[in-house]
Design a protein around this motif. Structure first.
Motif, PDB file in Angstrom:
ATOM      1  N   GLY A 202      -1.711  11.269 -12.101  1.00  0.00           N
ATOM      2  CA  GLY A 202      -0.404  12.175 -11.619  1.00  0.00           C
ATOM      3  C   GLY A 202      -0.522  12.579 -10.202  1.00  0.00           C
ATOM      4  N   GLY A 203      -1.658  12.190  -9.541  1.00  0.00           N
ATOM      5  CA  GLY A 203      -1.576  12.680  -8.026  1.00  0.00           C
ATOM      6  C   GLY A 203      -0.740  11.479  -7.289  1.00  0.00           C
ATOM      7  N   SER A 204      -0.702  11.602  -5.993  1.00  0.00           N
ATOM      8  CA  SER A 204      -0.048  10.964  -4.953  1.00  0.00           C
ATOM      9  C   SER A 204      -0.748  10.401  -3.631  1.00  0.00           C
ATOM     10  N   LEU A 205      -0.779   9.228  -3.268  1.00  0.00           N
ATOM     11  CA  LEU A 205      -1.436   8.598  -2.002  1.00  0.00           C
ATOM     12  C   LEU A 205      -0.390   8.128  -1.356  1.00  0.00           C
ATOM     13  N   ARG A 206      -0.370   7.986   0.043  1.00  0.00           N
ATOM     14  CA  ARG A 206       0.232   7.206   0.819  1.00  0.00           C
ATOM     15  C   ARG A 206      -0.444   6.465   1.781  1.00  0.00           C
ATOM     16  N   LEU A 207      -0.442   4.821   1.317  1.00  0.00           N
ATOM     17  CA  LEU A 207      -0.994   4.012   2.052  1.00  0.00           C
ATOM     18  C   LEU A 207      -0.091   3.278   3.534  1.00  0.00           C
ATOM     19  N   SER A 208      -0.937   3.271   4.451  1.00  0.00           N
ATOM     20  CA  SER A 208      -0.234   2.731   5.849  1.00  0.00           C
ATOM     21  C   SER A 208      -0.857   1.327   5.881  1.00  0.00           C
ATOM     22  N   CYS A 209       0.044   0.758   6.840  1.00  0.00           N
ATOM     23  CA  CYS A 209      -0.505  -0.675   7.038  1.00  0.00           C
ATOM     24  C   CYS A 209       0.011  -0.883   8.640  1.00  0.00           C
ATOM     25  N   ALA A 210      -0.830  -0.722   9.379  1.00  0.00           N
ATOM     26  CA  ALA A 210      -0.322  -0.874  10.810  1.00  0.00           C
ATOM     27  C   ALA A 210      -0.736  -2.288  11.558  1.00  0.00           C
ATOM     28  N   ALA A 211       0.115  -2.748  12.132  1.00  0.00           N
ATOM     29  CA  ALA A 211      -0.158  -3.903  12.863  1.00  0.00           C
ATOM     30  C   ALA A 211      -0.623  -4.038  14.215  1.00  0.00           C
ATOM     31  N   SER A 212      -1.283  -4.883  14.750  1.00  0.00           N
ATOM     32  CA  SER A 212      -1.650  -4.772  16.045  1.00  0.00           C
ATOM     33  C   SER A 212      -1.764  -6.189  16.418  1.00  0.00           C
ATOM     34  N   GLY A 213      -1.501  -6.746  17.859  1.00  0.00           N
ATOM     35  CA  GLY A 213      -1.403  -8.082  18.132  1.00  0.00           C
ATOM     36  C   GLY A 213       0.134  -8.787  18.041  1.00  0.00           C
ATOM     37  N   PHE A 214       0.864  -8.067  17.225  1.00  0.00           N
ATOM     38  CA  PHE A 214       2.332  -8.545  17.192  1.00  0.00           C
ATOM     39  C   PHE A 214       2.998  -7.569  16.396  1.00  0.00           C
ATOM     40  N   THR A 215       4.384  -7.777  16.579  1.00  0.00           N
ATOM     41  CA  THR A 215       5.546  -6.918  16.299  1.00  0.00           C
ATOM     42  C   THR A 215       5.833  -7.031  14.872  1.00  0.00           C
ATOM     43  N   LEU A 216       6.112  -6.075  13.949  1.00  0.00           N
ATOM     44  CA  LEU A 216       6.350  -6.177  12.393  1.00  0.00           C
ATOM     45  C   LEU A 216       7.925  -6.330  12.446  1.00  0.00           C
TER      46      LEU A 216
END
Length: 125
Positions: free
Chosen positions: A14-28
């Motif tokens: 029932g809980g929540s999480l926020r995942l992040s995905c950070a790019a380096s070396g290139f632009t998304l």
């Protein structure tokens, strides 16, 4: 060229999480972003994706209504907001990037060019 996934952890049902995905070396900016997961003993499955040109999204049936994918190109980062988590959401979550400026995205891992290392999500009481 690297993707760094983060934000996993232990959460109660029932809980929540926020995942992040950070790019380096290139632009998304010119990449679609996909989130995938793999539970122990199971095949990898696509969870959600967001396109590069108009930010359209696709969700697996298991994620619809509970998960939300977004991106902030200014921060070169994508996110996966996960709400109403269930024990069956327990898995290692991976983000991936597919090159191309396209209004669509697909939940097929084989088309993605760059993969992050994964972040573990455990849903348990």
């Amino acid at each position: 060229v690297q993707l760094q996934a983060s934000g996993g952890g232990l959460v109660q049902p029932g809980g929540s999480l926020r995942l992040s995905c950070a790019a380096s070396g290139f632009t998304l900016d010119y990449y679609a972003i996909g989130w995938f997961r793999q539970a122990p003993g199971k095949e990898r499955e696509g969870v959600a994706c967001i396109s590069s040109s108009d930010f359209s999204t696709q969700y697996a049936d298991s994620a619809k209504g509970r998960f939300s994918i977004s991106r902030d190109n200014g921060k070169n980062t994508a996110y996966l907001q996960m709400n109403s988590l269930k024990p069956e959401d327990t898995a290692v979550y991976y983000c991936a990037a597919q090159a191309g400026f396209d209004p669509r995205c697909v939940l097929k891992g084989g088309v993605y060019d760059v993969w992050g290392q994964g972040t573990k999500v455990t849903v348990s009481s």
